[in-house]
Design a protein around this motif. Structure first.
Motif, PDB file in Angstrom:
ATOM      1  N   LEU A   1     -19.555   5.795  -0.093  1.00  0.00           N
ATOM      2  CA  LEU A   1     -19.028   4.606  -0.753  1.00  0.00           C
ATOM      3  C   LEU A   1     -18.815   4.824  -2.251  1.00  0.00           C
ATOM      4  CD1 LEU A   1     -21.097   1.855   1.077  1.00  0.00           C
ATOM      5  CD2 LEU A   1     -18.752   2.572   1.502  1.00  0.00           C
TER       6      LEU A   1
ATOM      7  N   ASN B   1     -17.199   7.135  -4.019  1.00  0.00           N
ATOM      8  CA  ASN B   1     -15.814   7.376  -4.443  1.00  0.00           C
ATOM      9  C   ASN B   1     -14.965   6.110  -4.385  1.00  0.00           C
ATOM     10  OD1 ASN B   1     -16.185  10.008  -4.980  1.00  0.00           O
ATOM     11  ND2 ASN B   1     -15.518  10.728  -2.946  1.00  0.00           N
ATOM     12  N   ILE B   2     -15.209   5.346  -3.320  1.00  0.00           N
ATOM     13  CA  ILE B   2     -14.429   4.118  -3.148  1.00  0.00           C
ATOM     14  C   ILE B   2     -14.714   3.170  -4.307  1.00  0.00           C
ATOM     15  CG2 ILE B   2     -14.070   2.117  -1.632  1.00  0.00           C
ATOM     16  CD1 ILE B   2     -15.060   4.110   0.637  1.00  0.00           C
ATOM     17  N   GLN B   3     -15.992   3.068  -4.638  1.00  0.00           N
ATOM     18  CA  GLN B   3     -16.380   2.201  -5.761  1.00  0.00           C
ATOM     19  C   GLN B   3     -15.680   2.628  -7.044  1.00  0.00           C
ATOM     20  OE1 GLN B   3     -20.293   1.395  -6.947  1.00  0.00           O
ATOM     21  NE2 GLN B   3     -20.709  -0.014  -5.256  1.00  0.00           N
TER      22      GLN B   3
ATOM     23  N   SER C   1     -12.870   4.291  -7.501  1.00  0.00           N
ATOM     24  CA  SER C   1     -11.434   3.983  -7.545  1.00  0.00           C
ATOM     25  C   SER C   1     -11.227   2.479  -7.684  1.00  0.00           C
ATOM     26  CB  SER C   1     -10.732   4.523  -6.299  1.00  0.00           C
ATOM     27  OG  SER C   1     -11.127   3.780  -5.169  1.00  0.00           O
ATOM     28  N   GLY C   2     -12.076   1.696  -7.033  1.00  0.00           N
ATOM     29  CA  GLY C   2     -11.968   0.245  -7.139  1.00  0.00           C
ATOM     30  C   GLY C   2     -12.178  -0.213  -8.571  1.00  0.00           C
TER      31      GLY C   2
ATOM     32  N   GLU D   1     -13.928   8.270   5.545  1.00  0.00           N
ATOM     33  CA  GLU D   1     -13.232   8.629   4.302  1.00  0.00           C
ATOM     34  C   GLU D   1     -11.735   8.757   4.506  1.00  0.00           C
ATOM     35  OE1 GLU D   1     -15.728  10.942   1.010  1.00  0.00           O
ATOM     36  OE2 GLU D   1     -15.806  11.896   2.994  1.00  0.00           O
TER      37      GLU D   1
ATOM     38  N   ILE E   1     -10.453   4.775   5.502  1.00  0.00           N
ATOM     39  CA  ILE E   1     -10.718   3.548   4.730  1.00  0.00           C
ATOM     40  C   ILE E   1      -9.534   3.249   3.796  1.00  0.00           C
ATOM     41  CG2 ILE E   1     -12.024   4.627   2.836  1.00  0.00           C
ATOM     42  CD1 ILE E   1     -13.910   2.100   3.118  1.00  0.00           C
ATOM     43  N   GLY E   2      -9.099   2.033   3.798  1.00  0.00           N
ATOM     44  CA  GLY E   2      -7.992   1.629   2.928  1.00  0.00           C
ATOM     45  C   GLY E   2      -6.624   1.875   3.533  1.00  0.00           C
TER      46      GLY E   2
ATOM     47  N   HIS F   1      -3.190  -3.291  -0.431  1.00  0.00           N
ATOM     48  CA  HIS F   1      -4.216  -2.429  -1.022  1.00  0.00           C
ATOM     49  C   HIS F   1      -4.290  -2.559  -2.531  1.00  0.00           C
ATOM     50  CE1 HIS F   1      -0.420  -0.373  -1.017  1.00  0.00           C
ATOM     51  NE2 HIS F   1      -0.873   0.588  -1.788  1.00  0.00           N
TER      52      HIS F   1
ATOM     53  N   ASN G   1     -13.566  -3.094  -3.087  1.00  0.00           N
ATOM     54  CA  ASN G   1     -13.765  -1.654  -3.253  1.00  0.00           C
ATOM     55  C   ASN G   1     -14.814  -1.349  -4.321  1.00  0.00           C
ATOM     56  OD1 ASN G   1     -11.969  -0.868  -1.315  1.00  0.00           O
ATOM     57  ND2 ASN G   1     -10.246  -0.620  -2.728  1.00  0.00           N
TER      58      ASN G   1
ATOM     59  N   ARG H   1     -17.584  -4.137   4.336  1.00  0.00           N
ATOM     60  CA  ARG H   1     -16.346  -3.622   4.924  1.00  0.00           C
ATOM     61  C   ARG H   1     -16.611  -3.253   6.373  1.00  0.00           C
ATOM     62  NH1 ARG H   1     -11.670  -0.834   2.669  1.00  0.00           N
ATOM     63  NH2 ARG H   1     -12.277  -1.854   0.758  1.00  0.00           N
TER      64      ARG H   1
END
Lengths: 263, 480, 416
Positions: free
Chosen positions: C21, C23-25, C27-28, C113, C116-117, C126, C135, C169
């Motif tokens: 999570l 990386n997602i955080q 980018s968010g 990975e 997701i998205g 998105h 995110n 999510r």
């Protein structure tokens, strides 16, 4: 006050009523006793359906003057549901479809409101299902009818049978059936007529509003009234309806002309 | 060849009003600034209140931003590259038609709007507007007999300044939107109608707008007032020559109906729409609004929109009076690269107010046809009713149709019903007609006009046939 | 404090995520300031109560403390054999603790990975604010794939914690021919906020009957939710969703039929009481021919509530022979309530049958009279009709949903 015969169920006196600011009833007089069957006939727009709506208490119809007494009680003071509970029943010409509302639940709530009024015990879901299943035979309806929404997707015949089923459950003193015969094939008409006949007793009265003789072939009325221009123009026995069927409504015009000449 | 392709092919037809009139024109310099606004006012010999009105509008306009509609993409308009006043050179407005430049009369003859005494259309009074000025108004005297005032707005400013002062800008405030503000600053001419108490206007009134110059914007202003129990039917027609540049047309129309008054306003809009590649054509950014101020008053808009490169127009009704009625009947036909974003707003304020919307959009070619509407029932509008129907028809698979109905209610005792559908010309229907010997082209045009029949029925008689012909013309062409 | 400041402060206060999570955080967090806090100038946010939206950002994030709920989530009725229940109440990776029934497998980290998205992108959302917010604060993900049919239904319960902002999510992949009944239950808590996003990929010939019951509990609770689904050919997606009792709720079902030829059913109900603002923004796009949509959206607005519906249907040129029908039916029961509804059709294909309709009214007088003429009093007639109005939606819910909707009659005010 006029002395009323104890067997008089419904008395309509000089009833004048309007809908959407248009006066439709121009002084209707009618007296109905227990055990009687009355037929009201007349052209479209003569006020037959308006009369039934006014008796049942539709809020869009305004009474301008006159009176409607049910068992010596002023009916016009009561709300539509109160009238239903004390024993007035209107079989609709076009029963409305109510999506999402289960027919079974609707019938149960209605039946219990009537039972409560007449001092009978209210029925729970299971007891009610037993009762309603017994009544289904009367109108030859399948139990699956009960699972569906009120009148939703019912054929014309099914809707009318559902009306008679309601009548059977509510046990009214005065039943007004507004063109219950319209849109029915001959088999459905017989089913409906036989249901109505079985429900008519010595202590109840029935008003049949119709255009045609064919319903009256199945249920012989005691009196036939002909309405025109918001009034009852003529009253007679079953032979009046037969004459009307034979001669058509133009015959009525002649009658009116003659009457007009006299006055 | 499939029917769809053939239909696609036949929907183009040369624009028959594309000629220019060669006439000497007085033009002021390009561009807009305070001096230009003053100059326009001066040229029109306006009273001070109107100059102030214009100046206020101009200063507001400077602060406003051009609307950015997602569906309306067009190259940026250079407001400094537009001429804001152009008039055919003639001394003043002529008292009688005989003195009007014959070239102008000929132009209107050619457009099918004869103005001269002998040829004029029976029972329709016409106000003819050429570029920025009104050149003639017919039947004025006859109308005056019943107390009806029908003249150009410039005349009204000098003759009836009190009426102008009271009503101008009272329905469409100068800050209403970008184009309304611009119009309020620079409007040149337009029509003025006043129907006094209890008068039923004895004939239909009509304005005909003609853009002649290619670099001139047209900013006409129309004001119609119907007093208590008065009624009028008003028609508006528009054409322009073919230029490969885009011309801006930003009109404002205001209608006011007092108690029991009725105004019926019909438009057939056929401005030049650009060529089949999307070059040229009019940008038609118009603000039309009526206010049912009085009880039981009624305003009915009907429009047939076939022209312009871009149309942006929402004839609306503010239903203030109790029991007032608003109607909107529309046909919008787009072809090639035309874009039409049209619809209406029905703002219910008064109790028992009623509105009805019937919109028919037909899109062919690469065009885009959008219905955008608002129905709003305010908290005081007890018992208000609205019914809307928006149908779209697509011809060919490159055309697009969008609907954006905004519906808003604050009133439990009200009823709003909206229906919309999208379809194409049914092959079965086409086949049925063809099998009865009707040729393909005619069959298409019959089906399109059938699709529009609900609206045709609402048009004044003279207009209905013209509109039907216009649609047929737009859809007409050589088959195969 | 300006909204920008609130957003910045909020971003700084997010506890760091672990594992995949992270990386997602990241980018968010980069995306949030770029998109910026919504304004009323944006068509999509025009009607949203932005004050309430910004208030959400002042809550603690993902505190994980137990709260009392409107429904005792620790004492739920036994789901029996027909249902498999997942309770998403803690932080951390729920996958570790769940033993899925046969036919359902958790997605591996690398699968997560990879996907997701992806559905959000397919559904063109998105780059929106609620997604960026989710995110950047996401702390829990539930991801599984389904490769059989005849499975027990899955019931996912997602409770909130009071005064807490919580982001979750869910990813679900239905392989070709798979079938599933899925019921999500989202429960608000005192001044809570939940960001809930579910991404669903439906393989060819798959079938998903998806229900979402969101009950805010009338505790100033807030919900932002995206339900994004991509459907392959011959799949059928039925989504029934209920919103009730939220201070602010914004639910965005977004469906893309990636190559048409699929069927989508959307049935929504929002019951708005008190000061609630409840919104549905739906989006359906057909990226191929022969697609079908049947959409019915209902709302009841009472008290001072505000009900919003915005339903977009996009039919591009490729989507010939699309059949889409959308209906928005609204009941406005109070003079202080407001209903905004906007069906929106964007069509480029010419051989399509699309329709939409919208009504806003009171209950119909004729229906009330019919019931009253059978002896049913005005209040009961109203209640019966309102119940029937809701029932048309509720009946489509999958699994054993009656437990959750049993109290609905009491929730509908104006019926008493």
């Amino acid at each position: 006050m006029t002395k009323i015969d104890s067997t008089t169920l419904l008395e309509i006196k000089d009833l004048v009523a309007s809908v959407e600011d248009q006066q439709i009833l121009n002084g209707v007089n009618l007296k109905i006793k227990a055990g009687e069957i009355h037929a009201i006939m007349g052209r479209n727009g003569c006020g037959k359906s308006t009369l039934s709506k006014v008796i049942a208490g539709h809020p869009a119809y305004k009474v301008i003057s006159g009176n409607v007494l049910f068992k010596n009680q002023n009916l016009l003071e009561l709300e539509a549901e109160e009238r239903a509970r004390i024993g007035i029943f209107l079989g609709f010409q076009y029963p409305i479809e109510i999506p999402g509302v289960s027919n079974l639940e609707f019938l149960r709530v209605a039946t219990n409101s009537r039972r409560k009024e007449i001092g009978e015990t209210e029925l729970d879901t299971f007891e009610f299902e037993d009762l309603v299943r017994a009544k289904l035979d009367l109108v030859q309806m399948k139990p699956t009818f009960l699972e569906r929404s009120v009148n939703e997707g019912f054929s014309g015949g099914e809707k009318k049978r559902n009306e008679i089923l309601q009548m059977a459950l509510l046990n009214p003193s005065v039943a007004i059936l507004d063109e219950t015969d319209s849109g029915l094939d001959i088999d459905a008409l017989r089913i409906v007529a036989s249901g109505v006949k079985k429900l008519s007793t010595k202590s109840t009265a029935t008003i049949l509003i119709t255009h045609y003789q064919r319903l009256l072939n199945e249920i012989t009325p005691d009196y036939v009234h002909i309405m025109s221009d918001g009034k009852i123009m003529q009253t007679g026995g079953p032979e009046l309806a037969i004459e009307l069927e034979k001669e058509g409504y133009d015959w009525l015009n002649k009658y009116e002309e003659i009457k007009g000449d006299k006055s | 060849m499939s029917n769809a392709n053939t239909v696609d092919q036949i929907v183009s037809k040369p624009y028959k009003y594309g000629f220019t009139t060669d006439i000497e024109t007085e033009k002021i310099d390009k561009g807009i600034n305070e001096d230009i606004v003053r100059l326009i006012s001066l040229k029109k010999k306006e009273p001070e209140f109107l100059l102030n009105f214009r100046l206020r509008a101009y200063s507001q306009w400077l602060k406003m931003k051009e609307p950015d509609w997602a569906e309306l993409k067009y190259p940026k308009i250079d407001y400094q590259d537009i001429i804001y006043y152009a008039a055919p050179k003639q001394n003043q407005k002529k008292a009688s038609l005989e003195e009007v430049d014959p070239k102008l009369l000929e132009t209107f003859d050619k457009l099918g709007i004869p103005l001269s005494e002998q040829k004029r259309i029976a029972n329709v009074a016409v106000d003819a507007v050429f570029d920025s000025v009104s050149i003639a108004t017919t039947y004025k005297e006859k109308l005056a007999e019943s107390g009806v005032i029908f003249c150009s707005i410039s005349e009204a400013v000098s003759l009836y300044p009190e009426l102008i002062k009271r009503y101008l800008g009272s329905v469409v405030p100068i800050t209403d939107n970008f184009f309304a503000a611009l119009n309020s600053a620079v409007f040149s001419d337009g029509s003025f109608v006043f129907i006094p108490k209890g008068v039923k206007c004895p004939m239909d009134l009509s304005s005909y707008f003609r853009i002649n110059s290619g670099d001139t914007g047209q900013f006409e202003r129309t004001l119609i007032i119907a007093e208590e129990r008065a009624s009028v039917s008003y028609l508006e027609g528009c054409t322009a020559p073919m230029f490969d540049t885009n011309t801006l047309h930003a009109a404002v129309v205001e209608l006011i109906a007092l108690d029991d008054a009725t105004i019926k306003y019909s438009t057939v809009q056929n401005w030049y729409s650009g060529n089949e590649k999307g070059v040229g054509g009019i940008y038609n950014f118009v603000t039309k609004r009526g206010e049912c101020r009085g009880k039981r008053s009624k305003i009915s808009w009907s429009q047939v929109e076939t022209g312009s490169a871009i149309t942006w127009k929402y004839p609306s009704c503010i239903l203030k009076g109790n029991g007032s009625v608003g109607e909107f009947y529309s046909i919008a036909l787009t072809n090639n690269f035309q874009k039409a974003d049209t619809g209406t707003k029905m703002i219910h304020v008064g109790s028992n107010s009623r509105s009805k919307i019937v919109s028919k959009g037909i899109s062919a070619g690469n065009s885009n046809n959008s219905y955008r509407g608002l129905v709003q029932i305010g908290p005081q509008a007890e018992n208000a009713r609205n019914y809307s129907q928006c149908d779209s028809m697509l011809i060919g698979d490159k055309a697009s149709a969008n609907t954006y109905p905004y519906i808003k209610s604050n009133q439990p005792n009200s009823n709003i019903e909206h229906e919309a559908s999208t379809c194409r010309i049914s092959e079965d229907q086409l086949f049925y007609l063809q099998s009865r010997g009707i040729d393909f082209e005619e069959a298409v045009s019959m089906l399109v006009s059938g699709f529009c029949s609900d609206v045709f029925n609402e048009l004044p008689l003279e207009f209905a046939s013209e509109a039907d012909k216009l649609l047929a013309l737009k859809l007409e062409g050589s088959v195969g | 404090m300006t909204n920008d400041l609130i957003v910045q402060k909020w971003l700084n206060s997010i506890p760091e995520a672990k594992g995949i999570l992270k990386n997602i955080q990241e980018s968010g967090k980069q995306c949030v300031p770029k998109i910026g806090f919504p304004t009323h100038k944006e068509e999509d946010w025009k009607l949203t109560n932005l004050k309430r939206l910004s208030n959400i950002l002042e809550l603690n994030i993902n505190t994980n403390k137990e709260t009392n709920h409107q429904i005792d989530i620790n004492n739920l009725p036994n789901p029996g054999k027909d249902y498999f229940r997942i309770l998403l109440k803690d932080n951390g990776n729920p996958q570790d603790k769940i033993k899925f029934p046969k036919g359902i497998e958790p997605l591996t980290d690398s699968e997560i990975e990879k996907s997701i998205g992806q559905t959000l992108e397919e559904c063109q959302c998105h780059k929106t604010w609620p997604i960026a917010i989710n995110n950047s604060s996401i702390n829990q993900i539930l991801a599984f794939k389904v490769n059989e049919n005849n499975l027990p239904g899955i019931e996912i319960i997602i409770p909130a914690n009071s005064k807490d902002f919580n982001s979750k999510r869910i990813l679900i992949h239905l392989e070709d021919n798979a079938e599933l009944n899925l019921l999500e239950v989202i429960l608000g808590s005192e001044s809570s906020a939940q960001s809930h996003i579910i991404e669903i990929v439906m393989g060819k010939n798959s079938k998903l009957n998806h229900g979402l019951i969101s009950l805010g509990g009338n505790k100033k609770s807030n919900l932002l939710s995206h339900i994004a689904t991509q459907q392959k050919e011959n799949s059928e997606y039925s989504f029934t969703f209920i919103q009730e009792g939220w201070n602010l709720s914004r639910l965005e079902p977004r469906v893309v039929q990636t190559s048409g030829n699929a069927k989508t059913n959307l049935k929504g109900l929002q019951i708005c009481n008190n000061n609630d603002q409840i919104a549905t923004h739906s989006f359906v796009k057909f990226n191929g021919p022969n697609g079908e949509l049947d959409q019915l959206q209902k709302a009841i607005a009472n008290d001072q509530s505000h009900s919003i519906f915005n339903g977009v249907i996009e039919v591009p040129q490729i989507a010939q022979q699309t059949k889409a029908a959308q209906l928005s039916r609204n009941l406005i029961l109070s003079k202080r309530a407001q209903i905004d509804t906007k069906p929106q059709l964007e069509i480029i294909a010419d051989d399509v049958r699309c329709s939409h309709g919208a009504t806003i009214s009171q209950l119909q007088e004729e229906e009330i009279f019919y019931l009253r003429s059978r002896g049913i009093n005005n209040e009961s007639a109203n209640a019966l009709l309102l119940k029937g109005f809701c029932q048309e939606i509720l009946k489509n819910l999958p699994c054993n949903s009656t437990y959750w909707t049993a109290n609905f009659n009491d929730l509908i005010k104006g019926s008493e």
